[in-house]
Design a protein around this motif. Structure first.
Motif, short mmCIF file in Angstrom:
data_model
loop_
_atom_site.label_atom_id
_atom_site.label_comp_id
_atom_site.label_asym_id
_atom_site.label_seq_id
_atom_site.Cartn_x
_atom_site.Cartn_y
_atom_site.Cartn_z
N ALA A 204 1.01 -1.25 0.03
CA ALA A 204 -0.45 -0.23 0.07
C ALA A 204 1.10 1.24 0.23
N TRP A 205 0.36 1.74 -1.06
CA TRP A 205 1.07 3.41 -1.03
C TRP A 205 0.01 4.65 -0.41
N ILE A 206 0.51 5.62 0.19
CA ILE A 206 -0.20 6.83 1.10
C ILE A 206 0.45 7.59 0.69
N GLN A 207 -0.21 8.53 0.32
CA GLN A 207 0.31 9.97 -0.29
C GLN A 207 -0.14 11.19 0.68
N TYR A 208 0.89 11.90 0.80
CA TYR A 208 -0.03 13.70 1.35
C TYR A 208 0.26 14.89 0.94
N ASP A 209 -0.42 15.05 -0.39
CA ASP A 209 0.84 16.23 -1.05
C ASP A 209 -0.36 17.48 -0.52
N ALA A 210 1.14 18.65 0.97
CA ALA A 210 0.11 19.82 1.58
C ALA A 210 0.48 20.76 0.14
N SER A 211 0.91 21.04 -0.64
CA SER A 211 0.87 22.00 -1.42
C SER A 211 -1.33 21.34 -2.76
N LYS A 212 -1.65 21.06 -1.89
CA LYS A 212 -2.58 20.55 -3.05
C LYS A 212 -3.75 19.95 -2.46
N ASN A 213 -3.31 19.35 -0.73
CA ASN A 213 -4.69 19.48 0.58
C ASN A 213 -5.20 17.74 -0.42
N LEU A 214 -4.18 17.09 -1.04
CA LEU A 214 -4.66 16.08 -1.73
C LEU A 214 -4.40 14.63 -0.46
N LEU A 215 -4.63 13.76 -0.92
CA LEU A 215 -4.14 12.52 -0.04
C LEU A 215 -4.41 11.28 -1.15
N GLU A 216 -4.10 10.80 -1.48
CA GLU A 216 -3.96 9.50 -2.20
C GLU A 216 -3.53 8.22 -1.75
N ILE A 217 -4.33 7.01 -2.12
CA ILE A 217 -3.80 5.56 -1.27
C ILE A 217 -4.13 4.72 -2.61
N LYS A 218 -2.98 4.04 -3.20
CA LYS A 218 -2.58 3.00 -4.31
C LYS A 218 -2.37 1.83 -3.64
N VAL A 219 -2.56 0.49 -3.43
CA VAL A 219 -2.44 -0.77 -3.86
C VAL A 219 -2.19 -1.41 -4.63
N SER A 220 -1.23 -3.32 -4.62
CA SER A 220 -0.88 -3.67 -5.73
C SER A 220 -0.57 -4.57 -5.17
N THR A 221 -0.41 -6.17 -5.32
CA THR A 221 0.38 -7.52 -4.99
C THR A 221 1.93 -7.34 -6.13
N GLN A 222 2.04 -5.62 -6.93
CA GLN A 222 3.82 -6.14 -6.84
C GLN A 222 4.80 -5.39 -6.22
N SER A 223 6.10 -5.04 -6.50
CA SER A 223 7.13 -4.35 -6.46
C SER A 223 6.69 -2.79 -6.60
N ALA A 224 6.03 -2.70 -7.76
CA ALA A 224 6.14 -1.30 -8.92
C ALA A 224 4.47 -0.65 -8.20
N GLN A 225 4.76 0.59 -8.02
CA GLN A 225 3.67 1.61 -7.54
C GLN A 225 2.93 1.49 -8.51
N PRO A 226 1.44 1.09 -9.06
CA PRO A 226 0.27 1.48 -10.27
C PRO A 226 0.44 2.66 -10.10
N ASN A 271 8.42 14.85 1.81
CA ASN A 271 8.46 14.44 0.05
C ASN A 271 7.02 13.17 -0.06
N VAL A 272 6.32 13.93 -0.51
CA VAL A 272 5.33 12.83 -1.78
C VAL A 272 5.18 11.49 -2.24
N GLU A 273 6.84 11.68 -2.69
CA GLU A 273 6.51 10.33 -3.77
C GLU A 273 6.73 8.92 -2.56
N SER A 274 5.79 8.21 -2.70
CA SER A 274 6.70 6.69 -1.39
C SER A 274 7.70 6.32 -2.47
N LYS A 275 7.82 5.46 -1.24
CA LYS A 275 9.07 4.22 -2.13
C LYS A 275 8.27 3.06 -2.46
N ASN A 276 9.11 2.12 -3.41
CA ASN A 276 8.72 1.01 -3.70
C ASN A 276 9.27 -0.67 -2.43
N LEU A 277 8.67 -1.12 -1.94
CA LEU A 277 9.32 -2.03 -1.08
C LEU A 277 9.49 -3.27 -1.76
#
Length: 701
Positions: A204-226, A271-277
Motif C-alpha cells: 500500500a502507498w499513502i501519499q499526502y501532497d500539502a500543496s494541494k491538500n490531496l490524499l492518495e492511496i494505492k494498492v498492488s500485489t506487485q513491487s512497482a507502484q501502480p 516528500n510526496v513520492e512513496s518508495k517501493n518495497l
C-alpha cells in the motif's frame, strides 16, 4: 545516503526507514528485509509494541494472531514533526508498507488493520472489533482525538457505515470513514478484485501532497507502484494533526480472528513520492499447515447424519418458538439503515443509561412518547432519550431518514440530536440534556422560577435565530411544525434551545412541502393549515408569534378557564393594543421590572407574526433583524384576523405599505373593524401611527 540528506534542512525532513538503506546505495536501492536487525542498532528497538504485537527473528511484525477480541499496536518509538514551524501547516508525507491478513482456517476473519497517525503511541483505550484498536464507544468520533487513519477493513459493520467487508477507508477521529472504496488493484488499464483476507502480500502507498491538500492511496500485489489511484480525498490535515505525532499500525479481531502482518515499512516527511518495497526481499509469511482431514470429515458427517435428522424437528420448533422471539427483540439492521446517521446506539446501551427506562428517569411526555434522562455508560455524558413508537415499516423508514438529515443540524439555539436506536417498531432518539428543562415550566401556573425580562428577551432572540437557521441557512428548508414553549429547552445559562423535531418536515429551498396532514398544537396552528394542510415557513412564523406572546404575557395562547382576558391570547393582546394599553399585558410576575420599549416592540412583532394573512407575516430573516434593532417595524398594525383585497401575491412590506387605503377599505374584523370612515375607526388608525411613547405605563390608566 548521508550526503543526500544534507541537502534538506534538518527540521524540514524526517526519514523513517524501518527497512534501513545500506550506506552505499541510493534511495532507489535495495532495502533490507523486514524489521530484522540491521548493521546498526536493532530495528526492533525502534518500535513501540503493545497488545498482541510482536516481531519475530525474521523481522516479521505480527499485530494479532489467531486470537479473538485481540488488539495489537506497533508505533515508531519517537514522535515525528509534521508541521512547518513557521506556517503551522502540515508538510507533505508519504509511506509505503507491505501487509498480509491470514484468516483462521475455514472461518470469517476480522476485523482489519489501519495505518495511523496519533498524538500518542499509547492507545490502551482502543478496543477490539470494529474499533480497530484505535478508538472505543466513548471517544469514537471525538474531534479531540486528533487521529488520522487509513483502514483496511475486512468486516462489514453497518452501524459504522461500512460499504462492504473488503474496503479501504479514510478515517478522522473515528471508525466512520469520510470516504471509502472497495479494494481493487490496477494493472495497466485493467482492474481486478483484490481480497484483503486472501493471505496475499499487498503493498500500500499513502501519499499526502500539502500543496494541494490531496490524499492518495494505492494498492498492488506487485513491487512497482501502480499509476492509477485507488482512493483520493481532498483535506487539509493541518486541522487534524498536531505539531508532532506518532506513526504506526493498529489491528484488531472480533468474535472471529485473523493474523495481521506487516512485512516492511517506509515513511518519509516532506516528500510526496512513496518508495517501493521489493516484496521478494521481505520476510516470508508463516506456512499454514493444510493436512488432509477428508476421512475424518466424511466419517463424522455420516455418523452425525442420523442425529441431525432426528433433531431437525426439535430445532425447527426451537427456532419458531424461542429463537424467533429473541430475534424480534434484537437490534436488527436492515439495508436501508446502513447510511443512516448520526450515531446509532445499541438498545442495551440506552437501557443501561436510563436505568431500564425507569419511571424515576422520566423527564416528560411528548406527542410521540416519553422522554427519559440518562447517562451514557463509561462516561459522564448526560442525555435525554425519547421513545417514539411507529406502527408501519414504511412510516418508520421515512421517519428515520428525516432523523438522519436533522442529525446534521448544528446551531447554538437548537438542541442537538446525538444519535438514535431502532428496536422493532420503536425508535429511540438521543438528544443533548438541557438541565433547566422546558420554557413552559417558567411561564405558567406555579413557575419553577421567575424569568427576568433580560432572560425572556434573550430566549426570544435565540429561538428566532435557530428558526432562521432552519428556514434559510441550512442546506435544506426545515419546517419545525410544533413551535411552542414546551418545545423550547434551556441550557445551564438559560439560553433558549429549540427542540423536538419529531414533526419537522424537510424540503429543498424554493419548493413546497407535500404533506397534507395537519399536525401541531392548538393555539399555534396557522389558519391556512386547516385549508391546505401544507406546513410552510410562514406557518412556523405564526407559531413563533404565539410563542412571543407567551413569553411576554406569561399566559398560554388559549385560555380554557375563561378568565377576563378571554379565550384567545392574541385577541386579548390586540384589544389592549388597540386602546393604547399594550403594557397591561406584560407578565405581572416580573413586578413591572422590564424594558418598556423592547416589550412593546416584541408585542408589535408578535401581532405581525400572528396575522391570518400569510403574506402579512414577516419572514424569520426579518424577525431576527427587528429583534436585533437592524430594522424598524412598520408603524401600522393590522388586526390579526383582518382580511384584505389584492389582485396578486404580495410580500410583507407591500402588505403594510398598502393596507390602509384612504377612500375605501378591504379590512374586516367583525363588529370591531369595518370600513375607514367613522370617528371611532379614525381614532384607531391614529393610534396606529402614534409613536411608541403612547404605550408608557401612565398613559390611559
Amino acid at each position: 545516503m548521508a550526503a543526500q540528506l544534507l541537502i534538506f534542512p534538518f527540521w524540514a525532513v524526517f526519514l523513517l526507514l524501518l527497512h534501513q538503506v545500506k550506506p552505499d546505495l541510493d534511495n532507489g536501492g535495495e532495502l533490507l528485509d523486514g524489521f530484522a536487525d540491521g548493521f546498526a542498532a536493532p530495528k526492533r528497538n525502534n518500535m513501540s509494541l503493545s497488545g498482541f504485537a510482536a516481531i519475530d527473528n525474521s523481522g516479521l511484525l505480527c499485530l494479532t494472531n489467531q486470537t479473538s477480541q485481540a488488539v495489537g499496536h506497533a508505533f515508531y518509538k519517537n514522535p515525528i514533526q509534521f508541521k512547518n514551524l513557521s506556517s503551522g501547516k502540515v508538510m507533505s508525507f508519504s509511506t509505503s508498507f507491505a501487509f498480509a491478513i491470514i484468516d483462521e482456517h475455514g472461518k470469517r476473519g476480522g476485523d482489519g488493520l489501519a495505518f495511523a497517525i496519533s498524538p500518542t503511541s499509547d492507545l490502551s483505550g482502543g478496543v477490539s472489533g470494529p474499533y480497530l484498536g484505535l478508538f472505543n464507544p466513548t471517544n469514537n468520533g471525538n474531534i479531540s482525538n486528533n487521529v488520522f487513519a487509513v483502514e483496511f477493513d475486512t468486516v462489514l459493520d453497518p452501524q459504522f457505515g461500512d460499504i462492504d467487508s473488503n474496503h479501504v477507508g479514510i478515517d478522522f477521529n473515528g471508525v466512520v470513514s469520510n470516504k471509502s472504496i472497495e479494494v481493487v488493484q490496477f494493472m495497466g488499464n485493467d482492474r481486478a478484485g483484490l481480497n484483503l483476507q486472501s493471505g496475499t502480500v499487498i503493498q500500500a502507498w499513502i501519499q499526502y501532497d500539502a500543496s494541494k491538500n490531496l490524499l492518495e492511496i494505492k494498492v498492488s500485489t506487485q513491487s512497482a507502484q501502480p499509476r492509477s489511484v485507488l482512493l483520493n480525498y481532498t483535506v487539509d490535515l493541518s486541522t487534524i494533526l498536531l505539531n508532532s505525532m506518532y506513526v504506526g499500525f493498529s489491528a484488531s479481531t472480533g468474535s472471529t480472528a485473523s493474523s495481521h502482518y506487516i512485512l516492511g515499512w517506509n515513511f518519509v516527511v516532506n516528500n510526496v513520492e512513496s518508495k517501493n518495497l521489493y516484496l521478494d526481499k521481505l520476510p516470508n509469511l508463516p506456512t499454514v499447515s493444510k493436512k488432509n482431514h477428508t476421512g475424518i470429515i466424511v466419517g463424522v458427517s455420516v455418523s452425525g447424519a442420523l442425529v441431525v435428522i432426528l433433531v431437525i424437528g426439535l430445532a425447527f420448533y426451537y427456532f419458531r418458538k424461542i429463537h424467533f422471539q429473541k430475534i424480534q427483540k434484537a437490534d436488527v439492521v436492515e439495508a436501508w439503515e446502513i447510511d443512516i446517521g448520526p450515531h446509532r446506539y445499541s438498545y442495551k446501551e440506552l437501557e443501561k443509561a436510563t436505568n431500564g427506562f425507569g419511571d424515576k428517569e422520566i423527564l416528560g411526555f411528548g406527542g410521540f412518547g416519553r422522554v427519559y434522562k440518562g447517562t451514557l455508560p463509561n462516561s459522564d455524558t448526560q442525555i435525554a432519550v425519547k421513545r417514539v413508537s411507529h406502527d408501519s415499516k414504511q412510516g418508520l423508514q421515512e421517519f428515520v431518514s428525516e432523523v438522519a438529515s436533522i442529525g446534521r443540524l448544528r446551531h447554538r439555539n437548537l438542541v442537538q440530536l446525538l444519535g438514535w436506536c431502532r428496536r422493532q417498531a420503536d425508535l429511540l432518539l438521543v438528544y443533548e440534556f438541557m438541565p433547566n428543562g422546558s420554557l413552559d415550566k417558567y411561564l405558567f401556573e406555579e413557575p419553577k422560577a421567575i424569568l427576568s425580562w433580560e432572560q425572556r428577551f434573550n430566549i426570544i432572540k435565540g429561538v428566532a435565530s435557530g428558526l432562521l437557521y432552519l428556514h434559510e441557512e441550512w442546506e435544506q428548508t426545515v419546517v419545525h411544525r410544533d413551535i411552542k414553549a414546551g418545545n423550547v429547552l434551556m441550557d445551564s445559562e438559560f439560553n433558549g434551545r429549540l427542540s423536538d423535531f419529531g414533526l419537522a418536515k424537510l424540503y429543498e429551498h424554493g419548493s413546497n412541502p407535500s404533506t397534507t396532514r395537519v399536525v401541531g398544537t392548538l393555539g399555534y396552528l396557522a389558519p391556512e393549515l386547516t385549508r391546505t394542510g401544507k406546513p410552510t415557513t410562514s406557518s412556523d412564523v405564526f407559531a413563533f408569534g404565539a410563542l412571543m406572546l407567551e413569553v411576554v404575557c406569561g399566559k398560554r395562547p388559549i385560555n380554557a378557564k375563561g378568565l377576563p382576558e378571554g379565550l384567545m391570547l392574541v385577541d386579548w393582546v390586540w384589544e389592549k393594543w388597540r386602546v393604547g394599553a399594550a403594557l397591561e399585558v406584560v407578565d405581572t410576575k416580573m413586578e413591572g421590572i422590564f424594558d418598556e420599549a423592547e416589550a412593546v416592540m416584541v408585542l408589535k412583532l408578535a401581532l405581525f407574526c400572528s396575522n391570518d394573512i400569510v403574506e402579512a407575516r414577516p419572514t424569520m430573516k426579518h424577525v431576527v433583524r427587528y429583534l436585533e434593532g437592524e430594522f424598524v417595524l412598520p408603524v401600522e398594525v393590522a388586526p390579526p384576523n383582518a382580511h384584505y383585497c389584492t389582485t396578486g401575491a404580495r410580500g410583507f412590506e407591500d402588505f403594510y405599505f398598502q393596507s390602509f387605503p384612504t377612500t375605501s377599505s378591504c379590512f374586516e374584523k367583525g363588529s370591531t373593524w369595518s370600513s375607514v370612515g367613522n370617528d371611532e375607526d379614525a381614532n384607531i388608525q391614529a393610534a396606529f401611527t402614534s409613536p411608541l411613547p403612547l404605550f408608557n405605563k401612565d398613559n390611559g390608566r
